[in-house]
Design an enzyme around this catalytic site. Structure first.
Site, PDB file in Angstrom:
ATOM      1  N   ASP B 188     -16.566  -4.819  37.950  1.00  0.00           N
ATOM      2  CA  ASP B 188     -15.463  -3.933  37.540  1.00  0.00           C
ATOM      3  C   ASP B 188     -16.054  -2.608  37.074  1.00  0.00           C
ATOM      4  O   ASP B 188     -17.274  -2.444  37.004  1.00  0.00           O
ATOM      5  CB  ASP B 188     -14.610  -4.597  36.442  1.00  0.00           C
ATOM      6  CG  ASP B 188     -13.124  -4.210  36.574  1.00  0.00           C
ATOM      7  OD1 ASP B 188     -12.826  -3.024  36.804  1.00  0.00           O
ATOM      8  OD2 ASP B 188     -12.267  -5.118  36.446  1.00  0.00           O
ATOM      9  N   GLY B 213     -19.417  -1.168  38.420  1.00  0.00           N
ATOM     10  CA  GLY B 213     -19.295  -0.303  39.588  1.00  0.00           C
ATOM     11  C   GLY B 213     -17.853  -0.113  40.010  1.00  0.00           C
ATOM     12  O   GLY B 213     -16.943  -0.726  39.461  1.00  0.00           O
ATOM     13  N   ASP B 214     -17.687   0.758  41.009  1.00  0.00           N
ATOM     14  CA  ASP B 214     -16.374   1.035  41.590  1.00  0.00           C
ATOM     15  C   ASP B 214     -16.464   0.520  43.015  1.00  0.00           C
ATOM     16  O   ASP B 214     -17.224   1.039  43.835  1.00  0.00           O
ATOM     17  CB  ASP B 214     -16.156   2.554  41.553  1.00  0.00           C
ATOM     18  CG  ASP B 214     -14.944   2.988  42.366  1.00  0.00           C
ATOM     19  OD1 ASP B 214     -14.457   2.212  43.205  1.00  0.00           O
ATOM     20  OD2 ASP B 214     -14.506   4.132  42.162  1.00  0.00           O
ATOM     21  N   PHE B 215     -15.712  -0.526  43.330  1.00  0.00           N
ATOM     22  CA  PHE B 215     -15.952  -1.192  44.621  1.00  0.00           C
ATOM     23  C   PHE B 215     -15.510  -0.365  45.827  1.00  0.00           C
ATOM     24  O   PHE B 215     -15.803  -0.720  46.952  1.00  0.00           O
ATOM     25  CB  PHE B 215     -15.387  -2.615  44.667  1.00  0.00           C
ATOM     26  CG  PHE B 215     -13.990  -2.799  44.152  1.00  0.00           C
ATOM     27  CD1 PHE B 215     -12.914  -2.158  44.720  1.00  0.00           C
ATOM     28  CD2 PHE B 215     -13.758  -3.672  43.082  1.00  0.00           C
ATOM     29  CE1 PHE B 215     -11.636  -2.354  44.258  1.00  0.00           C
ATOM     30  CE2 PHE B 215     -12.469  -3.868  42.609  1.00  0.00           C
ATOM     31  CZ  PHE B 215     -11.398  -3.211  43.188  1.00  0.00           C
ATOM     32  N   LYS B 230      -5.097 -10.091  42.599  1.00  0.00           N
ATOM     33  CA  LYS B 230      -4.196  -8.981  42.283  1.00  0.00           C
ATOM     34  C   LYS B 230      -4.912  -7.635  42.438  1.00  0.00           C
ATOM     35  O   LYS B 230      -4.775  -6.756  41.603  1.00  0.00           O
ATOM     36  CB  LYS B 230      -3.630  -9.130  40.865  1.00  0.00           C
ATOM     37  CG  LYS B 230      -2.742 -10.365  40.711  1.00  0.00           C
ATOM     38  CD  LYS B 230      -2.289 -10.568  39.280  1.00  0.00           C
ATOM     39  CE  LYS B 230      -1.278  -9.546  38.846  1.00  0.00           C
ATOM     40  NZ  LYS B 230      -0.924  -9.705  37.412  1.00  0.00           N
ATOM     41  N   HIS B 233      -2.827  -5.755  46.120  1.00  0.00           N
ATOM     42  CA  HIS B 233      -1.439  -5.284  45.870  1.00  0.00           C
ATOM     43  C   HIS B 233      -1.407  -3.931  45.137  1.00  0.00           C
ATOM     44  O   HIS B 233      -0.347  -3.320  45.032  1.00  0.00           O
ATOM     45  CB  HIS B 233      -0.611  -6.351  45.120  1.00  0.00           C
ATOM     46  CG  HIS B 233      -0.862  -6.441  43.642  1.00  0.00           C
ATOM     47  ND1 HIS B 233       0.053  -7.021  42.783  1.00  0.00           N
ATOM     48  CD2 HIS B 233      -1.913  -6.042  42.871  1.00  0.00           C
ATOM     49  CE1 HIS B 233      -0.426  -6.956  41.548  1.00  0.00           C
ATOM     50  NE2 HIS B 233      -1.596  -6.384  41.573  1.00  0.00           N
ATOM     51  N   ASP B 234      -2.559  -3.491  44.635  1.00  0.00           N
ATOM     52  CA  ASP B 234      -2.614  -2.177  43.987  1.00  0.00           C
ATOM     53  C   ASP B 234      -2.783  -1.021  44.974  1.00  0.00           C
ATOM     54  O   ASP B 234      -2.681   0.142  44.576  1.00  0.00           O
ATOM     55  CB  ASP B 234      -3.810  -2.113  43.008  1.00  0.00           C
ATOM     56  CG  ASP B 234      -3.623  -3.029  41.809  1.00  0.00           C
ATOM     57  OD1 ASP B 234      -2.469  -3.255  41.416  1.00  0.00           O
ATOM     58  OD2 ASP B 234      -4.641  -3.515  41.279  1.00  0.00           O
ATOM     59  N   ASN B 280       7.475  -2.756  40.895  1.00  0.00           N
ATOM     60  CA  ASN B 280       6.574  -2.404  39.809  1.00  0.00           C
ATOM     61  C   ASN B 280       5.305  -1.747  40.343  1.00  0.00           C
ATOM     62  O   ASN B 280       4.790  -0.798  39.758  1.00  0.00           O
ATOM     63  CB  ASN B 280       6.226  -3.674  39.018  1.00  0.00           C
ATOM     64  CG  ASN B 280       5.632  -3.335  37.687  1.00  0.00           C
ATOM     65  OD1 ASN B 280       6.063  -2.398  37.035  1.00  0.00           O
ATOM     66  ND2 ASN B 280       4.616  -4.075  37.290  1.00  0.00           N
TER      67      ASN B 280
END
Lengths: 323, 323
Positions: B188, B213-215, B230, B233-234, B280
């Site tokens: 993450d 890290g930023d995947f 989850k 879905h972002d 949402n």
């Protein structure tokens, strides 16, 4: 918010007017929205049974359900559009501060809209636009609930009726339609009366008159029946007693007062809708919803007798007291 | 908001600790709230079946229902307190702008919180407090839904697992508990990993490791199984394809990817909860909820095969693809 949003964007109106099922792309294009948002909104409306969907080879086609045609389109005589816009834009934001409202025991206009909360109607009518939304919203409610509460008792003996806080006048219109020999005077704040005259009450309706004033600070003229529809629930017990005492004093002997309110069960168990309204009164007014026994006590304290309570089985009930 | 507010004010915690039924006055006094607000809040909780009430000669006494004890108290292992605070304070306000979200097809951080909406996680993690609320909220969810999705397939053949976007680590904890021979690395953002280490993952749990890290922008190390819970879905389809292609490239032959998501029905009819989640995602992210067929397509486009879908019958479902 799903239903409110579909109303606000005009989904139900478009589907009524078009007279045929439409794809989400077509609806998005006609209403000028994103396709990605509209598709999801439509599907959520299907989940809520506000729309029906049919899967065809060309894709999904949406149409209104009967309930949407009757209540959610702007042009329907039973349209609830205006009350939904009021809930969606004003009430929803006040509820964001529910925890603060419970902590403080007072309405949340200050946090939600940056206006003083000492005078709830001053805050609600903070702009002409807000006042119009509220008046149109209340009119939506009486267009479906008005007849039930007015027919709960035989009001035909009362010819000279004052509707205190009568707002946009939809209840007054229902009243003269149900009791054609009656005259109903809408007593409300000057700016409300002006708008009611200009926008809401048809000028050819001569059985409806107007009286500009603040019923806490100005006098209340003599009449045979006073209607207080969703008025006492805006105020605390002290103010209710003050108002009812004034009404009793002005009331002709043999006359009466009709309270229109949503009644809580005596055992505190429900109805849930009324409990939620009571929370809403907390975030928006100085009042609360009450039980029939509580209204009876307030009426008796003011001098009214022969008190009768009629539950309509719908959202609003009726309580009649006589002088 | 009723349930959220009762949680936030500590009603359920107080009633659990006290071990006896309490009056609304006592609850208001102990929690430092108004009595007029608390009484109504408690009655509304009764209407929602979150509290039970008993009418005694001394007045109404309130106590928790079983559901409240298990899910609404802070101390319960299945407590949903944190996710409710996140919904109440952050999500609720984004939904106030639902009509704008549908019009524009994008999230509403700018209107709701005055922060740029170009980077949804930058906006969600706009303060350490917000990030903590979100991480604790996600952990609440996995404390009750985690086991179902991890047990949907036999994951015991996979020993070396990366949980991409694993946040607070509750799903990783469930995973090493269910598959004791596995090691789970939480991948993450650096600031998320720091907080997960310090606050959420017990330091004695040596089967859980961390990777900062930023995947999207950094490399993804080799592993046998990648969990994307989850995550897809972002994001929109393009970003999902990018991410899955990177995962496929790093995945050991014979390894796989586990998607944990709430699946929409293929016929667009529901489930309503998933449709609401998808709305949402509109107001909060760049993504949406998808059908099983849509996830299958995304997985296949990245190269994954032997795709299996398992609906758990609960909120979150599982999709497994193999390399």
């Amino acid at each position: 918010q799903i239903m409110f949003t579909a109303c606000e964007l005009g989904v139900f109106d478009l589907l009524l007017e078009s007279g045929e099922s439409l794809s989400s792309d077509a609806i998005a294009a006609r209403l000028g929205t994103s396709t990605t948002g509209m598709e999801r909104l439509l599907d959520a409306c299907v989940g809520l049974k506000l729309l029906a969907v049919e899967l065809t080879q060309g894709g999904a086609l949406y149409r209104n359900t009967e309930i949407s045609n009757v209540y959610l389109t702007k042009s329907s005589p039973k349209s609830q559009y205006h009350i939904m816009m009021y809930y969606s834009n004003t009430v929803y934001l006040c509820w964001h501060y529910l925890a603060d409202a419970v902590r403080e025991g007072r309405n949340q206009y200050e946090r939600a809209f940056g206006v003083s909360s000492d005078d709830p109607f001053g805050a609600m009518y903070r702009s002409e636009e807000e006042m119009l939304k509220f008046m149109a919203g209340q009119n939506s409610v009486w267009s479906i609930c008005g007849r039930d509460v007015l027919a709960a008792f035989d009001l035909s003996p009362f010819r000279q009726i004052y509707d205190l806080g009568g707002g946009g006048g939809a209840l007054a219109c229902e009243c003269v339609s149900l009791y054609p020999d009656s005259t109903v005077t809408i007593y409300d704040l000057p700016k409300v009366v002006q708008v009611a005259k200009e926008r809401f009450v048809p000028p050819e309706e001569h059985r409806i008159a107007f009286h500009e004033g603040d019923f806490f600070n100005n006098s209340i003229p003599e009449a045979e029946l006073y209607i207080l529809s969703k008025i006492l629930h805006d105020w605390d017990d002290d103010k209710c007693r003050q108002l009812l005492a004034k009404v009793y004093k002005s009331c002709k002997p043999g006359g009466g007062v009709l309270l229109v309110e949503s009644l809580l069960n005596e055992d505190r168990s429900g109805p849930l809708e009324t409990q939620l309204y009571s929370m809403n009164m907390l975030v928006q007014t100085e009042g609360k919803e009450r039980t029939a026994a509580e209204y009876r006590k307030l009426l008796e304290a003011a001098g009214f007798g022969e008190i009768q309570v009629k539950r309509t089985g719908k959202l609003y009930d009726a309580v009649l007291g006589r002088k």
